[in-house]
Design an enzyme around this catalytic site. Structure first.
Site, PDB file in Angstrom:
ATOM      1  N   GLU A   6       0.825  -1.200   0.000  1.00 54.56           N
ATOM      2  CA  GLU A   6       0.000   0.000   0.000  1.00 54.56           C
ATOM      3  C   GLU A   6       0.860   1.252   0.000  1.00 54.56           C
ATOM      4  O   GLU A   6       2.036   1.216   0.359  1.00 54.56           O
ATOM      5  CB  GLU A   6      -0.936   0.019   1.210  1.00 54.56           C
TER       6      GLU A   6
ATOM      7  N   ILE B 186       2.039  -6.970   5.819  1.00 57.55           N
ATOM      8  CA  ILE B 186       0.586  -6.872   5.896  1.00 57.55           C
ATOM      9  C   ILE B 186       0.137  -5.978   7.046  1.00 57.55           C
ATOM     10  O   ILE B 186      -1.033  -5.610   7.122  1.00 57.55           O
ATOM     11  CB  ILE B 186      -0.067  -8.267   6.017  1.00 57.55           C
ATOM     12  N   ASP B 187       1.051  -5.630   7.926  1.00 58.79           N
ATOM     13  CA  ASP B 187       0.752  -4.686   9.002  1.00 58.79           C
ATOM     14  C   ASP B 187       2.058  -3.988   9.378  1.00 58.79           C
ATOM     15  O   ASP B 187       3.028  -4.656   9.738  1.00 58.79           O
ATOM     16  CB  ASP B 187       0.174  -5.411  10.222  1.00 58.79           C
ATOM     17  N   GLY B 188       2.062  -2.661   9.267  1.00 57.24           N
ATOM     18  CA  GLY B 188       3.273  -1.923   9.610  1.00 57.24           C
ATOM     19  C   GLY B 188       4.005  -1.355   8.412  1.00 57.24           C
ATOM     20  O   GLY B 188       5.230  -1.197   8.448  1.00 57.24           O
TER      21      GLY B 188
ATOM     22  N   ARG C 195       5.797   1.821   9.432  1.00 54.63           N
ATOM     23  CA  ARG C 195       6.980   1.526  10.249  1.00 54.63           C
ATOM     24  C   ARG C 195       8.127   1.046   9.364  1.00 54.63           C
ATOM     25  O   ARG C 195       9.283   1.442   9.537  1.00 54.63           O
ATOM     26  CB  ARG C 195       6.641   0.453  11.286  1.00 54.63           C
TER      27      ARG C 195
END
Length: 254
Positions: free
Chosen positions: A20, A57-59, A62
């Site tokens: 993303e 998929i998450d972060g 970061r």
């Protein structure tokens, strides 16, 4: 339970894939926080692709923040792709000029009833009015739909603050806002997007992940210094006796 720390891997930044786009303000804030705090509190979460790379998929923010700060290796939590589910974030967006511009966009048509055709997005207004956004042309290919998802989010994401809510959170959006809802994507579709060198709009896909590891607080010096991997392994070994498992729902304030 202690085996969860074995899912942490220190990988080359070049082996990481993002699915993303990023939000400039959020990315800048994370860069500043990482520099000031000197710790990676929650490692990004990834699944391994068939090509051996790691899809975050998450972060994503970061991960990008660490890349911007010059980290060649990034600590991630690698999870089993069979232990995740994919949903969507719903966007609660303040009304503004973007709303009028989107409603006049010649690439779309608006309907007040859901048809058999797959819409690009659904909009719920504060008074309960529902509208569905359809492409003027017959658009079925994933990459064509991706371009239209970007067109919708770019209409508002750069001019107003978006409030994300889990899919199906219920209720009407506040006055002078509209709720935007996109269709779900599969993990295979996300991998297709990334393999084509493209990305999803920021904050659309939402992953529900079993065995998420939080509050690790890894000192960033272990990821950058020569020989830091030994110190990292010792740090993680020390953490094994400090794990807590919560089986009930948890509310986390960011």
């Amino acid at each position: 339970m202690n085996d969860i720390l074995g899912n942490l891997q220190l990988v080359d930044a070049s082996d990481i894939l993002l699915h993303e786009t990023h939000e400039d303000v959020r990315l800048a804030s994370l860069c500043q926080s990482l520099e000031q705090d000197g710790v990676l509190r929650n490692p990004p979460i990834a699944v391994q692709t068939q090509g051996g790379q790691y899809l975050i998929i998450d972060g994503a923010h970061r991960t990008q923040a660490m890349q911007m700060l010059g980290y060649d290796k990034i600590l991630i939590q690698v999870v089993d792709r069979n232990r995740i589910s994919i949903g969507c974030w719903e966007h609660v967006v303040p009304l503004g000029e973007w709303w009028n511009s989107l409603r006049e966009d010649p690439l779309f048509r608006w309907e007040t009833e859901l048809s058999s055709e797959q819409p690009i997005a659904e909009f719920l207004e504060a008074d309960g009015t529902r509208r569905w956004l359809y492409p003027i042309d017959d658009v079925r290919h994933l990459m064509q739909r991706l371009a239209l998802w970007h067109r919708v989010t770019q209409a508002y994401a750069t001019t107003v603050t978006v409030n994300r809510q889990p899919l199906g959170w219920g209720g009407l959006p506040p006055a002078n806002t509209v709720l935007v809802r996109f269709e779900r994507c599969t993990l295979e579709e996300l991998e297709t997007v990334v393999a084509a060198g493209e990305v999803m709009p920021s904050g659309v896909t939402r992953f529900e992940i079993d065995d998420r590891l939080l509050n690790v607080c890894v000192p960033l010096q272990y990821l950058k210094e020569i020989g830091g991997s030994n110190a990292l392994h010792q740090f993680l070994d020390d953490k094994r006796n400090k794990l807590r498992y919560y089986s009930k729902s948890v509310y986390f304030c960011e």
